[in-house]
Design a protein around this motif. Structure first.
Motif, short mmCIF file in Angstrom:
data_model
loop_
_atom_site.label_atom_id
_atom_site.label_comp_id
_atom_site.label_asym_id
_atom_site.label_seq_id
_atom_site.Cartn_x
_atom_site.Cartn_y
_atom_site.Cartn_z
N ALA A 10 -39.88 -51.23 -20.28
CA ALA A 10 -39.11 -50.17 -19.61
C ALA A 10 -39.97 -48.95 -19.32
O ALA A 10 -39.94 -48.40 -18.21
CB ALA A 10 -37.91 -49.79 -20.46
N TYR A 11 -40.76 -48.52 -20.30
CA TYR A 11 -41.61 -47.34 -20.10
C TYR A 11 -42.70 -47.61 -19.06
O TYR A 11 -43.03 -46.73 -18.27
CB TYR A 11 -42.26 -46.92 -21.42
CG TYR A 11 -41.32 -46.34 -22.44
CD1 TYR A 11 -39.98 -46.05 -22.16
CD2 TYR A 11 -41.76 -46.08 -23.73
CE1 TYR A 11 -39.14 -45.53 -23.11
CE2 TYR A 11 -40.91 -45.55 -24.69
CZ TYR A 11 -39.61 -45.27 -24.38
OH TYR A 11 -38.76 -44.74 -25.33
N SER A 12 -43.24 -48.81 -19.05
CA SER A 12 -44.27 -49.16 -18.06
C SER A 12 -43.70 -49.12 -16.65
O SER A 12 -44.35 -48.64 -15.72
CB SER A 12 -44.85 -50.54 -18.35
OG SER A 12 -45.47 -50.58 -19.60
N VAL A 13 -42.50 -49.63 -16.49
CA VAL A 13 -41.86 -49.65 -15.16
C VAL A 13 -41.60 -48.24 -14.67
O VAL A 13 -41.90 -47.91 -13.51
CB VAL A 13 -40.57 -50.49 -15.19
CG1 VAL A 13 -39.76 -50.30 -13.92
CG2 VAL A 13 -40.89 -51.97 -15.39
N ILE A 14 -41.06 -47.37 -15.53
CA ILE A 14 -40.77 -46.02 -15.05
C ILE A 14 -42.06 -45.24 -14.79
O ILE A 14 -42.12 -44.46 -13.84
CB ILE A 14 -39.80 -45.23 -15.97
CG1 ILE A 14 -40.38 -44.99 -17.35
CG2 ILE A 14 -38.45 -45.91 -16.03
CD1 ILE A 14 -39.54 -44.05 -18.21
N ALA A 15 -43.09 -45.47 -15.59
CA ALA A 15 -44.38 -44.81 -15.32
C ALA A 15 -44.94 -45.27 -13.98
O ALA A 15 -45.46 -44.46 -13.20
CB ALA A 15 -45.37 -45.10 -16.45
N TYR A 16 -44.82 -46.55 -13.70
CA TYR A 16 -45.30 -47.08 -12.43
C TYR A 16 -44.56 -46.43 -11.26
O TYR A 16 -45.18 -46.00 -10.28
CB TYR A 16 -45.12 -48.61 -12.39
CG TYR A 16 -45.45 -49.20 -11.05
CD1 TYR A 16 -46.77 -49.36 -10.64
CD2 TYR A 16 -44.44 -49.60 -10.18
CE1 TYR A 16 -47.08 -49.88 -9.41
CE2 TYR A 16 -44.73 -50.13 -8.95
CZ TYR A 16 -46.05 -50.28 -8.56
OH TYR A 16 -46.34 -50.80 -7.33
N PHE A 30 -32.90 -38.80 -13.87
CA PHE A 30 -31.66 -39.50 -14.23
C PHE A 30 -31.74 -40.97 -13.81
O PHE A 30 -31.44 -41.87 -14.61
CB PHE A 30 -30.45 -38.82 -13.57
CG PHE A 30 -29.17 -39.58 -13.75
CD1 PHE A 30 -28.50 -39.53 -14.96
CD2 PHE A 30 -28.65 -40.34 -12.72
CE1 PHE A 30 -27.32 -40.25 -15.14
CE2 PHE A 30 -27.48 -41.05 -12.89
CZ PHE A 30 -26.81 -41.01 -14.10
N GLY A 31 -32.17 -41.21 -12.60
CA GLY A 31 -32.29 -42.59 -12.12
C GLY A 31 -33.32 -43.39 -12.89
O GLY A 31 -33.09 -44.56 -13.24
N LEU A 32 -34.47 -42.78 -13.17
CA LEU A 32 -35.53 -43.49 -13.89
C LEU A 32 -35.12 -43.83 -15.31
O LEU A 32 -35.37 -44.94 -15.79
CB LEU A 32 -36.81 -42.66 -13.88
CG LEU A 32 -37.55 -42.55 -12.56
CD1 LEU A 32 -38.65 -41.49 -12.64
CD2 LEU A 32 -38.12 -43.89 -12.16
N LEU A 33 -34.50 -42.88 -16.02
CA LEU A 33 -34.09 -43.15 -17.39
C LEU A 33 -32.94 -44.14 -17.45
O LEU A 33 -32.87 -44.96 -18.38
CB LEU A 33 -33.77 -41.86 -18.12
CG LEU A 33 -34.96 -41.25 -18.86
CD1 LEU A 33 -36.10 -40.91 -17.96
CD2 LEU A 33 -34.56 -40.09 -19.70
N THR A 34 -32.06 -44.11 -16.46
CA THR A 34 -31.00 -45.12 -16.39
C THR A 34 -31.61 -46.50 -16.14
O THR A 34 -31.19 -47.49 -16.74
CB THR A 34 -29.98 -44.76 -15.28
OG1 THR A 34 -29.45 -43.47 -15.56
CG2 THR A 34 -28.85 -45.77 -15.23
N LEU A 35 -32.62 -46.55 -15.28
CA LEU A 35 -33.33 -47.81 -15.04
C LEU A 35 -33.98 -48.33 -16.32
O LEU A 35 -33.90 -49.52 -16.63
CB LEU A 35 -34.38 -47.63 -13.95
CG LEU A 35 -35.31 -48.82 -13.70
CD1 LEU A 35 -34.52 -50.02 -13.16
CD2 LEU A 35 -36.44 -48.44 -12.76
N ALA A 36 -34.62 -47.44 -17.07
CA ALA A 36 -35.26 -47.84 -18.32
C ALA A 36 -34.23 -48.40 -19.30
O ALA A 36 -34.48 -49.43 -19.94
CB ALA A 36 -35.99 -46.66 -18.96
#
Length: 168
Positions: free
Chosen positions: A84-90, A112-118
Protein backbone atom coordinates in the motif's frame (compact mmCIF):
# COMPACT_ATOMS: atom_id res chain seq x y z
CA UNK A 1 6.47 38.56 4.55
CA UNK A 2 5.07 37.31 1.23
CA UNK A 3 5.81 33.73 0.34
CA UNK A 4 7.58 34.88 -2.82
CA UNK A 5 10.28 36.39 -0.58
CA UNK A 6 11.00 33.14 1.22
CA UNK A 7 13.43 30.40 0.39
CA UNK A 8 13.36 26.89 1.77
CA UNK A 9 16.45 25.56 3.48
CA UNK A 10 17.54 22.06 2.53
CA UNK A 11 16.17 19.26 4.68
CA UNK A 12 18.63 16.99 6.43
CA UNK A 13 18.28 13.24 6.15
CA UNK A 14 18.23 13.14 9.95
CA UNK A 15 15.07 15.25 10.07
CA UNK A 16 13.35 13.01 7.53
CA UNK A 17 14.34 9.89 9.48
CA UNK A 18 13.21 11.49 12.75
CA UNK A 19 9.81 12.33 11.27
CA UNK A 20 9.37 8.72 10.10
CA UNK A 21 10.43 7.33 13.49
CA UNK A 22 7.90 9.58 15.24
CA UNK A 23 5.21 8.55 12.72
CA UNK A 24 5.98 4.85 13.29
CA UNK A 25 5.82 5.29 17.05
CA UNK A 26 2.53 7.20 16.89
CA UNK A 27 1.04 4.55 14.59
CA UNK A 28 2.06 1.79 16.99
CA UNK A 29 0.83 3.47 20.19
CA UNK A 30 -1.74 1.42 22.13
CA UNK A 31 -4.36 4.20 21.97
CA UNK A 32 -4.58 3.58 18.25
CA UNK A 33 -6.52 0.38 18.92
CA UNK A 34 -9.38 2.17 20.70
CA UNK A 35 -9.88 4.69 17.90
CA UNK A 36 -8.45 2.60 15.08
CA UNK A 37 -11.09 3.55 12.53
CA UNK A 38 -10.65 7.28 13.09
CA UNK A 39 -6.89 7.47 13.61
CA UNK A 40 -4.96 8.63 10.55
CA UNK A 41 -2.10 6.53 9.24
CA UNK A 42 0.75 8.88 10.11
CA UNK A 43 3.38 6.84 8.29
CA UNK A 44 1.37 7.03 5.06
CA UNK A 45 0.81 10.73 5.64
CA UNK A 46 4.54 11.38 6.01
CA UNK A 47 5.34 9.19 3.00
CA UNK A 48 3.05 11.39 0.92
CA UNK A 49 4.54 14.56 2.44
CA UNK A 50 8.18 13.62 1.89
CA UNK A 51 7.61 12.06 -1.54
CA UNK A 52 5.93 15.30 -2.55
CA UNK A 53 8.51 17.65 -1.04
CA UNK A 54 11.71 15.59 -1.28
CA UNK A 55 11.16 13.18 -4.20
CA UNK A 56 14.86 12.47 -4.64
CA UNK A 57 15.24 11.36 -1.03
CA UNK A 58 11.97 9.55 -0.33
CA UNK A 59 10.54 7.21 -2.89
CA UNK A 60 9.02 3.81 -3.44
CA UNK A 61 11.90 1.95 -1.76
CA UNK A 62 11.61 4.06 1.38
CA UNK A 63 7.85 3.51 1.41
CA UNK A 64 8.35 -0.25 1.03
CA UNK A 65 10.83 -0.42 3.93
CA UNK A 66 8.53 1.64 6.16
CA UNK A 67 5.64 -0.64 5.17
CA UNK A 68 7.56 -3.73 6.19
CA UNK A 69 8.41 -2.07 9.52
CA UNK A 70 4.71 -1.28 10.05
CA UNK A 71 3.73 -4.85 9.19
CA UNK A 72 6.25 -6.28 11.64
CA UNK A 73 5.41 -3.76 14.37
CA UNK A 74 1.66 -4.15 13.96
CA UNK A 75 1.73 -7.93 13.58
CA UNK A 76 -0.12 -7.81 10.27
CA UNK A 77 0.28 -9.86 7.13
CA UNK A 78 3.82 -9.21 5.98
CA UNK A 79 3.70 -6.98 2.93
CA UNK A 80 0.25 -5.41 3.15
CA UNK A 81 1.49 -2.03 4.38
CA UNK A 82 4.58 -2.35 2.17
CA UNK A 83 2.43 -2.78 -0.94
CA UNK A 84 0.00 0.00 0.00
CA UNK A 85 2.75 2.48 0.91
CA UNK A 86 4.71 1.67 -2.26
CA UNK A 87 1.65 2.29 -4.44
CA UNK A 88 0.83 5.65 -2.87
CA UNK A 89 4.48 6.75 -3.05
CA UNK A 90 4.52 5.81 -6.73
CA UNK A 91 1.35 7.83 -7.43
CA UNK A 92 2.76 10.84 -5.62
CA UNK A 93 6.05 10.61 -7.49
CA UNK A 94 4.46 10.40 -10.94
CA UNK A 95 2.36 13.53 -10.25
CA UNK A 96 4.76 15.31 -7.89
CA UNK A 97 5.24 18.42 -10.01
CA UNK A 98 1.51 18.92 -10.43
CA UNK A 99 0.71 18.32 -6.78
CA UNK A 100 3.45 20.66 -5.58
CA UNK A 101 1.78 23.70 -7.11
CA UNK A 102 -1.67 22.95 -5.68
CA UNK A 103 -2.93 24.79 -2.63
CA UNK A 104 -2.87 22.82 0.62
CA UNK A 105 -6.63 22.26 0.58
CA UNK A 106 -6.37 20.76 -2.92
CA UNK A 107 -3.50 18.59 -1.79
CA UNK A 108 -5.65 17.48 1.15
CA UNK A 109 -8.24 16.12 -1.29
CA UNK A 110 -5.53 14.15 -3.06
CA UNK A 111 -4.20 12.91 0.29
CA UNK A 112 -7.71 11.73 1.16
CA UNK A 113 -7.83 9.73 -2.06
CA UNK A 114 -4.34 8.30 -1.64
CA UNK A 115 -4.87 7.20 1.96
CA UNK A 116 -8.25 5.69 1.08
CA UNK A 117 -6.51 3.81 -1.73
CA UNK A 118 -3.86 2.55 0.70
CA UNK A 119 -6.54 1.32 3.09
CA UNK A 120 -8.42 -0.35 0.22
CA UNK A 121 -5.25 -2.17 -0.84
CA UNK A 122 -4.74 -3.44 2.71
CA UNK A 123 -8.37 -4.60 2.92
CA UNK A 124 -8.10 -6.42 -0.40
CA UNK A 125 -4.87 -8.14 0.67
CA UNK A 126 -6.54 -9.33 3.88
CA UNK A 127 -9.67 -10.48 2.04
CA UNK A 128 -7.60 -12.41 -0.54
CA UNK A 129 -6.00 -14.24 2.38
CA UNK A 130 -9.40 -15.20 3.79
CA UNK A 131 -10.24 -12.45 6.29
CA UNK A 132 -13.78 -11.05 6.28
CA UNK A 133 -14.52 -7.50 5.13
CA UNK A 134 -13.76 -5.13 8.00
CA UNK A 135 -16.58 -2.73 7.27
CA UNK A 136 -16.85 0.72 5.77
CA UNK A 137 -15.90 2.45 9.01
CA UNK A 138 -12.33 1.24 8.42
CA UNK A 139 -11.94 3.94 5.78
CA UNK A 140 -12.85 6.79 8.15
CA UNK A 141 -9.19 7.40 9.08
CA UNK A 142 -8.61 9.12 5.75
CA UNK A 143 -10.85 12.02 6.75
CA UNK A 144 -8.80 13.20 9.77
CA UNK A 145 -5.63 12.62 7.73
CA UNK A 146 -6.90 14.95 5.01
CA UNK A 147 -7.92 17.50 7.64
CA UNK A 148 -4.44 17.30 9.19
CA UNK A 149 -2.69 17.83 5.86
CA UNK A 150 -2.71 21.68 5.74
CA UNK A 151 -1.44 22.24 9.31
CA UNK A 152 1.03 19.36 8.98
CA UNK A 153 2.44 20.78 5.76
CA UNK A 154 2.77 24.25 7.29
CA UNK A 155 4.41 22.84 10.41
CA UNK A 156 6.90 20.76 8.42
CA UNK A 157 7.75 23.68 6.14
CA UNK A 158 8.13 26.11 9.06
CA UNK A 159 11.62 24.96 10.01
CA UNK A 160 12.72 25.19 6.37
CA UNK A 161 11.55 28.72 5.71
CA UNK A 162 14.23 31.34 5.55
CA UNK A 163 13.47 34.98 5.01
CA UNK A 164 15.25 36.83 2.26
CA UNK A 165 15.83 40.53 2.81
CA UNK A 166 13.96 42.80 0.44
CA UNK A 167 16.07 44.24 -2.30
CA UNK A 168 16.82 47.91 -1.88
Amino acid sequence: MPISHQLLRPVSIGFIVLSFVVALLVNLLPWQASIANFAPDFVALFIVYWALNQPRRVGVATAFILGVLMDVGDGNVLGQHALAYSVIAYFVLIRQRQMAVFAFWQQALIVFGLLTLAQAIMVVVRMVLGAPFVGWAYFAGSVPAALLWPPLSNLMLMHQRKSVPDEL
